[in-house]
Design a protein around this motif. Structure first.
Motif, PDB file in Angstrom:
ATOM      1  N   SER A   1      55.466 124.295  28.017  1.00 30.81           N
ATOM      2  CA  SER A   1      54.568 124.950  27.055  1.00 30.81           C
ATOM      3  C   SER A   1      54.519 126.463  27.269  1.00 30.81           C
ATOM      4  CB  SER A   1      53.149 124.383  27.228  1.00 30.81           C
ATOM      5  OG  SER A   1      52.219 125.223  26.597  1.00 30.81           O
ATOM      6  N   PRO A   2      54.444 127.231  26.171  1.00 28.34           N
ATOM      7  CA  PRO A   2      54.266 128.681  26.333  1.00 28.34           C
ATOM      8  C   PRO A   2      52.885 129.012  26.923  1.00 28.34           C
ATOM      9  CG  PRO A   2      54.236 128.055  23.999  1.00 28.34           C
ATOM     10  CD  PRO A   2      54.616 126.831  24.772  1.00 28.34           C
ATOM     11  N   SER A   3      51.956 128.028  26.871  1.00 27.47           N
ATOM     12  CA  SER A   3      50.602 128.267  27.399  1.00 27.47           C
ATOM     13  C   SER A   3      50.467 127.875  28.871  1.00 27.47           C
ATOM     14  CB  SER A   3      49.574 127.455  26.603  1.00 27.47           C
ATOM     15  OG  SER A   3      49.728 127.657  25.237  1.00 27.47           O
ATOM     16  N   GLY A   4      51.532 127.307  29.473  1.00 25.96           N
ATOM     17  CA  GLY A   4      51.474 126.879  30.873  1.00 25.96           C
ATOM     18  C   GLY A   4      52.059 127.931  31.803  1.00 25.96           C
ATOM     19  N   LEU A   5      53.046 127.519  32.587  1.00 20.57           N
ATOM     20  CA  LEU A   5      53.666 128.411  33.574  1.00 20.57           C
ATOM     21  C   LEU A   5      54.247 129.670  32.927  1.00 20.57           C
ATOM     22  CD1 LEU A   5      54.526 128.754  36.564  1.00 20.57           C
ATOM     23  CD2 LEU A   5      56.641 127.546  35.990  1.00 20.57           C
ATOM     24  N   GLN A   6      54.822 129.488  31.710  1.00 27.75           N
ATOM     25  CA  GLN A   6      55.442 130.649  31.034  1.00 27.75           C
ATOM     26  C   GLN A   6      54.439 131.765  30.776  1.00 27.75           C
ATOM     27  OE1 GLN A   6      57.618 129.252  27.508  1.00 27.75           O
ATOM     28  NE2 GLN A   6      58.148 127.420  28.643  1.00 27.75           N
ATOM     29  N   ALA A   7      53.170 131.395  30.530  1.00 26.91           N
ATOM     30  CA  ALA A   7      52.137 132.415  30.285  1.00 26.91           C
ATOM     31  C   ALA A   7      51.890 133.216  31.563  1.00 26.91           C
ATOM     32  CB  ALA A   7      50.844 131.747  29.810  1.00 26.91           C
TER      33      ALA A   7
ATOM     34  N   MET B   1      61.130 119.181  21.762  1.00 28.14           N
ATOM     35  CA  MET B   1      60.681 118.591  23.031  1.00 28.14           C
ATOM     36  C   MET B   1      59.224 119.004  23.324  1.00 28.14           C
ATOM     37  SD  MET B   1      61.306 117.189  26.170  1.00 28.14           S
ATOM     38  CE  MET B   1      60.940 117.425  27.884  1.00 28.14           C
ATOM     39  N   TYR B   2      58.957 120.344  23.292  1.00 28.18           N
ATOM     40  CA  TYR B   2      57.607 120.823  23.589  1.00 28.18           C
ATOM     41  C   TYR B   2      56.583 120.218  22.640  1.00 28.18           C
ATOM     42  CZ  TYR B   2      53.613 123.931  22.948  1.00 28.18           C
ATOM     43  OH  TYR B   2      52.340 124.414  22.750  1.00 28.18           O
ATOM     44  N   GLU B   3      56.925 120.220  21.311  1.00 26.96           N
ATOM     45  CA  GLU B   3      55.967 119.725  20.309  1.00 26.96           C
ATOM     46  C   GLU B   3      55.621 118.257  20.559  1.00 26.96           C
ATOM     47  OE1 GLU B   3      58.510 121.629  19.429  1.00 26.96           O
ATOM     48  OE2 GLU B   3      57.524 123.367  18.507  1.00 26.96           O
ATOM     49  N   ILE B   4      56.649 117.454  20.865  1.00 28.66           N
ATOM     50  CA  ILE B   4      56.408 116.014  21.085  1.00 28.66           C
ATOM     51  C   ILE B   4      55.477 115.812  22.288  1.00 28.66           C
ATOM     52  CG2 ILE B   4      57.488 113.789  21.674  1.00 28.66           C
ATOM     53  CD1 ILE B   4      60.022 114.839  20.240  1.00 28.66           C
ATOM     54  N   ILE B   5      55.795 116.491  23.381  1.00 27.98           N
ATOM     55  CA  ILE B   5      54.982 116.347  24.600  1.00 27.98           C
ATOM     56  C   ILE B   5      53.554 116.808  24.324  1.00 27.98           C
ATOM     57  CG2 ILE B   5      54.740 117.069  27.025  1.00 27.98           C
ATOM     58  CD1 ILE B   5      57.194 115.484  26.782  1.00 27.98           C
ATOM     59  N   GLN B   6      53.421 117.892  23.576  1.00 29.82           N
ATOM     60  CA  GLN B   6      52.081 118.438  23.287  1.00 29.82           C
ATOM     61  C   GLN B   6      51.258 117.454  22.461  1.00 29.82           C
ATOM     62  OE1 GLN B   6      50.581 120.326  20.456  1.00 29.82           O
ATOM     63  NE2 GLN B   6      49.229 121.715  21.568  1.00 29.82           N
ATOM     64  N   VAL B   7      51.907 116.819  21.465  1.00 26.06           N
ATOM     65  CA  VAL B   7      51.209 115.849  20.615  1.00 26.06           C
ATOM     66  C   VAL B   7      50.817 114.611  21.426  1.00 26.06           C
ATOM     67  CG1 VAL B   7      51.533 114.258  18.668  1.00 26.06           C
ATOM     68  CG2 VAL B   7      52.204 116.645  18.428  1.00 26.06           C
ATOM     69  N   VAL B   8      51.755 114.145  22.278  1.00 23.22           N
ATOM     70  CA  VAL B   8      51.450 112.970  23.120  1.00 23.22           C
ATOM     71  C   VAL B   8      50.250 113.278  24.020  1.00 23.22           C
ATOM     72  CG1 VAL B   8      52.319 111.480  24.981  1.00 23.22           C
ATOM     73  CG2 VAL B   8      53.817 112.076  23.073  1.00 23.22           C
ATOM     74  N   HIS B   9      50.271 114.461  24.670  1.00 26.19           N
ATOM     75  CA  HIS B   9      49.187 114.861  25.575  1.00 26.19           C
ATOM     76  C   HIS B   9      47.861 114.954  24.829  1.00 26.19           C
ATOM     77  CE1 HIS B   9      47.882 116.596  29.396  1.00 26.19           C
ATOM     78  NE2 HIS B   9      47.278 117.576  28.757  1.00 26.19           N
ATOM     79  N   SER B  10      47.944 115.471  23.616  1.00 29.30           N
ATOM     80  CA  SER B  10      46.740 115.670  22.800  1.00 29.30           C
ATOM     81  C   SER B  10      46.110 114.327  22.387  1.00 29.30           C
ATOM     82  CB  SER B  10      47.134 116.489  21.568  1.00 29.30           C
ATOM     83  OG  SER B  10      46.034 116.719  20.771  1.00 29.30           O
ATOM     84  N   TYR B  11      46.935 113.354  21.958  1.00 25.03           N
ATOM     85  CA  TYR B  11      46.391 112.046  21.521  1.00 25.03           C
ATOM     86  C   TYR B  11      46.010 111.161  22.704  1.00 25.03           C
ATOM     87  CZ  TYR B  11      47.200 113.018  16.636  1.00 25.03           C
ATOM     88  OH  TYR B  11      47.117 113.561  15.387  1.00 25.03           O
ATOM     89  N   LEU B  12      46.811 111.247  23.762  1.00 24.83           N
ATOM     90  CA  LEU B  12      46.506 110.446  24.952  1.00 24.83           C
ATOM     91  C   LEU B  12      45.147 110.860  25.540  1.00 24.83           C
ATOM     92  CD1 LEU B  12      47.905 108.182  26.485  1.00 24.83           C
ATOM     93  CD2 LEU B  12      48.964 109.877  27.973  1.00 24.83           C
ATOM     94  N   ALA B  13      44.771 112.127  25.315  1.00 24.22           N
ATOM     95  CA  ALA B  13      43.484 112.623  25.827  1.00 24.22           C
ATOM     96  C   ALA B  13      42.321 111.784  25.268  1.00 24.22           C
ATOM     97  CB  ALA B  13      43.309 114.094  25.459  1.00 24.22           C
ATOM     98  N   TYR B  14      42.397 111.387  23.986  1.00 23.27           N
ATOM     99  CA  TYR B  14      41.331 110.556  23.392  1.00 23.27           C
ATOM    100  C   TYR B  14      41.234 109.230  24.140  1.00 23.27           C
ATOM    101  CZ  TYR B  14      41.224 113.587  19.262  1.00 23.27           C
ATOM    102  OH  TYR B  14      41.090 114.651  18.418  1.00 23.27           O
ATOM    103  N   VAL B  15      42.402 108.622  24.385  1.00 16.31           N
ATOM    104  CA  VAL B  15      42.441 107.308  25.031  1.00 16.31           C
ATOM    105  C   VAL B  15      41.876 107.400  26.453  1.00 16.31           C
ATOM    106  CG1 VAL B  15      43.955 105.393  25.691  1.00 16.31           C
ATOM    107  CG2 VAL B  15      44.510 106.760  23.678  1.00 16.31           C
ATOM    108  N   VAL B  16      42.347 108.419  27.207  1.00 23.82           N
ATOM    109  CA  VAL B  16      41.910 108.569  28.601  1.00 23.82           C
ATOM    110  C   VAL B  16      40.407 108.830  28.666  1.00 23.82           C
ATOM    111  CG1 VAL B  16      42.148 109.985  30.681  1.00 23.82           C
ATOM    112  CG2 VAL B  16      44.176 109.350  29.400  1.00 23.82           C
ATOM    113  N   LEU B  17      39.908 109.719  27.808  1.00 19.23           N
ATOM    114  CA  LEU B  17      38.476 110.038  27.844  1.00 19.23           C
ATOM    115  C   LEU B  17      37.632 108.824  27.457  1.00 19.23           C
ATOM    116  CD1 LEU B  17      38.325 113.686  26.415  1.00 19.23           C
ATOM    117  CD2 LEU B  17      37.937 112.934  28.754  1.00 19.23           C
ATOM    118  N   ALA B  18      38.067 108.074  26.443  1.00 17.80           N
ATOM    119  CA  ALA B  18      37.311 106.890  26.020  1.00 17.80           C
ATOM    120  C   ALA B  18      37.304 105.846  27.140  1.00 17.80           C
ATOM    121  CB  ALA B  18      37.925 106.313  24.751  1.00 17.80           C
ATOM    122  N   LEU B  19      38.481 105.593  27.742  1.00 22.44           N
ATOM    123  CA  LEU B  19      38.560 104.603  28.830  1.00 22.44           C
ATOM    124  C   LEU B  19      37.707 105.021  30.017  1.00 22.44           C
ATOM    125  CD1 LEU B  19      42.330 103.626  28.867  1.00 22.44           C
ATOM    126  CD2 LEU B  19      40.406 102.063  28.545  1.00 22.44           C
TER     127      LEU B  19
END
Ligand code: HEM
Length: 146
Positions: A67-73, A1-19
């Motif tokens: 994510s371990p880098s979000g609230l859990q950190a 679950m975490y890995e999928i969300i992280q990958v989606v967030h990572s690739y969507l970032a390119y689309v959002v920044l370009a748009l």
């Protein structure tokens, strides 16, 4: 679950920044050139950017809780225990990006109130532009490109 969300967030970032980049450039040229604000191009580009930014916000919010880098950190180390890299991921990036997306949403809502093309373009240029600058200021660049 975490890995999928992280990958989606990572690739969507390119689309959002370009748009966002195209929407801001389009609004600045429309504003300066005193162009007509068209439904086909200008409205669609601004709306599509808004929608994708909101989807990224939702994905980011989910990521924050899985994510371990979000609230859990924060829970594991406490606010004072975070170093600058972990503070960027757990605090600065989420907080600043939420503000950025609020600004983008304000820019979209304001543009609808105006009839004149230059005022519509100005609202998009300023608020989407501020949002873009804020987002760029808190991207975890090192981690993203690794
Ligand atoms: C337009 C807005 C946003 C953009 C462009 C963006 C972009 C990014 C990028 C490029 C990364 C690094 C991905 C990687 O390592 O491959 C990242 C990580 C992260 N983002 Fe965002 N983000 C946005 C909004 C948000 C929001 C609103 C939140 C939370 C409320 C959030 C939470 C996170 C978290 C927790 C990580 C670390 C994930 C991990 O490595 O486990 N992001 N973001």
């Amino acid at each position: 679950m975490y890995e999928i969300i992280q990958v989606v967030h990572s690739y969507l970032a390119y689309v959002v920044l370009a748009l966002l980049f195209f929407a801001v450039a389009n609004a600045i040229t429309g504003w300066i050139g005193n162009k007509m604000f068209t439904m086909e191009k200008d409205l669609r580009l601004s709306l599509f950017t808004l929608i994708l930014a909101h989807i990224q916000l939702l994905v980011g919010l989910i990521l924050y809780f899985v994510s371990p880098s979000g609230l859990q950190a924060i829970q594991a180390l406490g606010m004072g225990g975070l170093n600058s890299a972990s503070r960027l991921l757990a605090v600065e990036h989420p907080f600043i990006n939420i503000i950025a997306i609020v600004l983008i949403t304000i820019g979209w809502s304001r543009h609808k109130k105006f009839v004149e093309g230059d005022k519509k373009f100005k609202s998009i240029a300023i608020f989407y532009g501020l949002g873009l600058v804020l987002i760029l200021s808190r991207i975890p660049w090192g981690q993203w490109f690794n």
